[in-house]
Design a protein around this motif. Structure first.
Motif, PDB file in Angstrom:
ATOM      1  N   ASN A 154    -115.263 -20.000 -72.867  1.00 10.15           N
ATOM      2  CA  ASN A 154    -114.541 -19.509 -74.042  1.00 10.15           C
ATOM      3  C   ASN A 154    -113.863 -20.283 -74.809  1.00 10.15           C
ATOM      4  OD1 ASN A 154    -112.920 -17.243 -74.875  1.00 10.15           O
ATOM      5  ND2 ASN A 154    -111.239 -17.330 -73.160  1.00 10.15           N
ATOM      6  N   LEU A 155    -114.975 -20.752 -75.695  1.00 12.58           N
ATOM      7  CA  LEU A 155    -114.862 -21.704 -76.753  1.00 12.58           C
ATOM      8  C   LEU A 155    -114.390 -21.208 -78.076  1.00 12.58           C
ATOM      9  CD1 LEU A 155    -117.692 -24.197 -76.003  1.00 12.58           C
ATOM     10  CD2 LEU A 155    -115.720 -24.247 -75.309  1.00 12.58           C
ATOM     11  N   ASP A 156    -113.439 -21.883 -78.791  1.00 12.59           N
ATOM     12  CA  ASP A 156    -112.828 -21.592 -80.176  1.00 12.59           C
ATOM     13  C   ASP A 156    -113.741 -21.482 -81.214  1.00 12.59           C
ATOM     14  OD1 ASP A 156    -111.535 -21.580 -82.648  1.00 12.59           O
ATOM     15  OD2 ASP A 156    -109.572 -22.345 -81.625  1.00 12.59           O
ATOM     16  N   PRO A 157    -113.880 -20.415 -82.051  1.00 11.88           N
ATOM     17  CA  PRO A 157    -114.993 -20.326 -82.880  1.00 11.88           C
ATOM     18  C   PRO A 157    -114.854 -21.408 -83.876  1.00 11.88           C
ATOM     19  CG  PRO A 157    -113.906 -18.181 -82.471  1.00 11.88           C
ATOM     20  CD  PRO A 157    -113.297 -19.146 -81.756  1.00 11.88           C
ATOM     21  N   LYS A 158    -113.633 -22.125 -84.152  1.00 10.62           N
ATOM     22  CA  LYS A 158    -113.417 -23.015 -85.306  1.00 10.62           C
ATOM     23  C   LYS A 158    -114.139 -24.513 -84.610  1.00 10.62           C
ATOM     24  CE  LYS A 158    -109.469 -21.220 -87.736  1.00 10.62           C
ATOM     25  NZ  LYS A 158    -108.366 -21.228 -88.237  1.00 10.62           N
ATOM     26  N   LEU A 159    -113.893 -24.459 -83.206  1.00  9.07           N
ATOM     27  CA  LEU A 159    -114.401 -25.643 -82.594  1.00  9.07           C
ATOM     28  C   LEU A 159    -116.087 -25.413 -82.834  1.00  9.07           C
ATOM     29  CD1 LEU A 159    -114.058 -28.156 -80.880  1.00  9.07           C
ATOM     30  CD2 LEU A 159    -114.363 -26.587 -78.895  1.00  9.07           C
ATOM     31  N   MET A 160    -116.356 -24.416 -82.527  1.00  9.56           N
ATOM     32  CA  MET A 160    -117.922 -24.236 -82.630  1.00  9.56           C
ATOM     33  C   MET A 160    -118.590 -24.406 -84.127  1.00  9.56           C
ATOM     34  SD  MET A 160    -119.044 -23.780 -79.644  1.00  9.56           S
ATOM     35  CE  MET A 160    -120.775 -23.581 -80.227  1.00  9.56           C
ATOM     36  N   GLU A 161    -117.625 -24.486 -85.119  1.00  8.99           N
ATOM     37  CA  GLU A 161    -118.032 -24.469 -86.412  1.00  8.99           C
ATOM     38  C   GLU A 161    -118.110 -26.103 -86.522  1.00  8.99           C
ATOM     39  OE1 GLU A 161    -115.221 -22.787 -89.415  1.00  8.99           O
ATOM     40  OE2 GLU A 161    -115.725 -20.791 -88.449  1.00  8.99           O
ATOM     41  N   ILE A 162    -117.393 -26.971 -86.319  1.00  7.29           N
ATOM     42  CA  ILE A 162    -117.496 -28.242 -86.265  1.00  7.29           C
ATOM     43  C   ILE A 162    -118.151 -29.219 -85.287  1.00  7.29           C
ATOM     44  CG2 ILE A 162    -115.533 -28.208 -87.608  1.00  7.29           C
ATOM     45  CD1 ILE A 162    -113.903 -29.524 -85.199  1.00  7.29           C
ATOM     46  N   ILE A 163    -118.365 -28.936 -84.280  1.00  3.49           N
ATOM     47  CA  ILE A 163    -119.049 -29.848 -83.140  1.00  3.49           C
ATOM     48  C   ILE A 163    -120.583 -29.551 -83.411  1.00  3.49           C
ATOM     49  CG2 ILE A 163    -117.537 -29.628 -81.454  1.00  3.49           C
ATOM     50  CD1 ILE A 163    -118.914 -27.924 -79.745  1.00  3.49           C
ATOM     51  N   ARG A 164    -121.346 -30.858 -83.176  1.00  2.00           N
ATOM     52  CA  ARG A 164    -122.637 -31.027 -83.293  1.00  2.00           C
ATOM     53  C   ARG A 164    -123.263 -31.716 -82.177  1.00  2.00           C
ATOM     54  NH1 ARG A 164    -122.346 -27.217 -86.098  1.00  2.00           N
ATOM     55  NH2 ARG A 164    -122.033 -27.031 -88.419  1.00  2.00           N
ATOM     56  N   CYS A 165    -124.476 -31.799 -82.073  1.00  2.00           N
ATOM     57  CA  CYS A 165    -125.207 -32.434 -80.994  1.00  2.00           C
ATOM     58  C   CYS A 165    -124.865 -33.946 -81.336  1.00  2.00           C
ATOM     59  CB  CYS A 165    -126.722 -32.199 -81.031  1.00  2.00           C
ATOM     60  SG  CYS A 165    -127.825 -33.328 -80.039  1.00  2.00           S
ATOM     61  N   PRO A 166    -124.522 -34.875 -80.196  1.00  2.00           N
ATOM     62  CA  PRO A 166    -124.109 -36.300 -80.519  1.00  2.00           C
ATOM     63  C   PRO A 166    -125.590 -37.063 -80.725  1.00  2.00           C
ATOM     64  CG  PRO A 166    -123.767 -35.744 -78.292  1.00  2.00           C
ATOM     65  CD  PRO A 166    -123.979 -34.353 -79.069  1.00  2.00           C
ATOM     66  N   ASP A 167    -126.674 -36.509 -80.304  1.00  2.00           N
ATOM     67  CA  ASP A 167    -127.977 -37.282 -80.312  1.00  2.00           C
ATOM     68  C   ASP A 167    -128.401 -36.912 -81.784  1.00  2.00           C
ATOM     69  OD1 ASP A 167    -130.111 -38.717 -78.964  1.00  2.00           O
ATOM     70  OD2 ASP A 167    -131.275 -36.858 -79.380  1.00  2.00           O
ATOM     71  N   ASP A 168    -128.803 -35.869 -82.559  1.00  2.00           N
ATOM     72  CA  ASP A 168    -129.166 -35.704 -83.579  1.00  2.00           C
ATOM     73  C   ASP A 168    -128.584 -34.873 -84.774  1.00  2.00           C
ATOM     74  OD1 ASP A 168    -129.488 -33.283 -82.692  1.00  2.00           O
ATOM     75  OD2 ASP A 168    -131.833 -33.016 -82.712  1.00  2.00           O
ATOM     76  N   HIS A 169    -127.414 -34.564 -84.209  1.00  2.00           N
ATOM     77  CA  HIS A 169    -126.393 -33.883 -85.141  1.00  2.00           C
ATOM     78  C   HIS A 169    -126.792 -32.360 -85.680  1.00  2.00           C
ATOM     79  CE1 HIS A 169    -124.328 -37.553 -85.728  1.00  2.00           C
ATOM     80  NE2 HIS A 169    -125.660 -38.282 -85.915  1.00  2.00           N
ATOM     81  N   GLY A 170    -127.680 -31.695 -84.669  1.00  2.72           N
ATOM     82  CA  GLY A 170    -128.115 -30.549 -84.604  1.00  2.72           C
ATOM     83  C   GLY A 170    -126.910 -29.356 -84.251  1.00  2.72           C
ATOM     84  N   THR A 171    -127.182 -28.080 -84.356  1.00  2.87           N
ATOM     85  CA  THR A 171    -126.339 -27.087 -84.359  1.00  2.87           C
ATOM     86  C   THR A 171    -126.296 -26.860 -82.849  1.00  2.87           C
ATOM     87  OG1 THR A 171    -126.475 -26.308 -86.579  1.00  2.87           O
ATOM     88  CG2 THR A 171    -125.693 -24.827 -84.859  1.00  2.87           C
ATOM     89  N   LEU A 172    -125.067 -26.479 -82.182  1.00  2.00           N
ATOM     90  CA  LEU A 172    -124.993 -26.262 -80.943  1.00  2.00           C
ATOM     91  C   LEU A 172    -124.701 -24.800 -80.812  1.00  2.00           C
ATOM     92  CD1 LEU A 172    -123.031 -29.106 -79.545  1.00  2.00           C
ATOM     93  CD2 LEU A 172    -125.298 -29.019 -79.156  1.00  2.00           C
ATOM     94  N   GLU A 173    -125.656 -23.941 -79.878  1.00  2.50           N
ATOM     95  CA  GLU A 173    -125.395 -22.591 -79.717  1.00  2.50           C
ATOM     96  C   GLU A 173    -125.122 -22.551 -78.191  1.00  2.50           C
ATOM     97  OE1 GLU A 173    -125.536 -20.147 -81.756  1.00  2.50           O
ATOM     98  OE2 GLU A 173    -125.808 -21.559 -83.494  1.00  2.50           O
ATOM     99  N   PRO A 174    -124.159 -21.594 -77.604  1.00  2.00           N
ATOM    100  CA  PRO A 174    -123.657 -21.487 -76.371  1.00  2.00           C
ATOM    101  C   PRO A 174    -124.712 -20.578 -75.667  1.00  2.00           C
ATOM    102  CG  PRO A 174    -122.349 -20.102 -77.792  1.00  2.00           C
ATOM    103  CD  PRO A 174    -123.290 -20.909 -78.527  1.00  2.00           C
TER     104      PRO A 174
END
Length: 54
Positions: A2-22
């Motif tokens: 149950n992750l906040d949609p606003k959080l999902m807009e800003i977090i990125r992969c710390p390795d290559d800054h790619g988009t994260l998908e649940p």
């Protein structure tokens, strides 16, 4: 998970800054494929904790 949609807009992969998908109980980078665990609805974005792609 149950992750906040606003959080999902800003977090990125710390390795290559790619988009994260649940995916299940993980967040999977759409670029490198690393899968980060989510524990108690808190993403654990540590490369050492990530599961490598198969």
């Amino acid at each position: 998970m149950n992750l906040d949609p606003k959080l999902m807009e800003i977090i990125r992969c710390p390795d290559d800054h790619g988009t994260l998908e649940p995916v299940g109980e993980e967040l999977v980078c759409q670029t490198c494929g690393l899968a980060y665990p989510v524990r108690d609805d808190i993403p654990v974005l540590l490369v050492d904790e990530a599961r490598k792609p198969a």
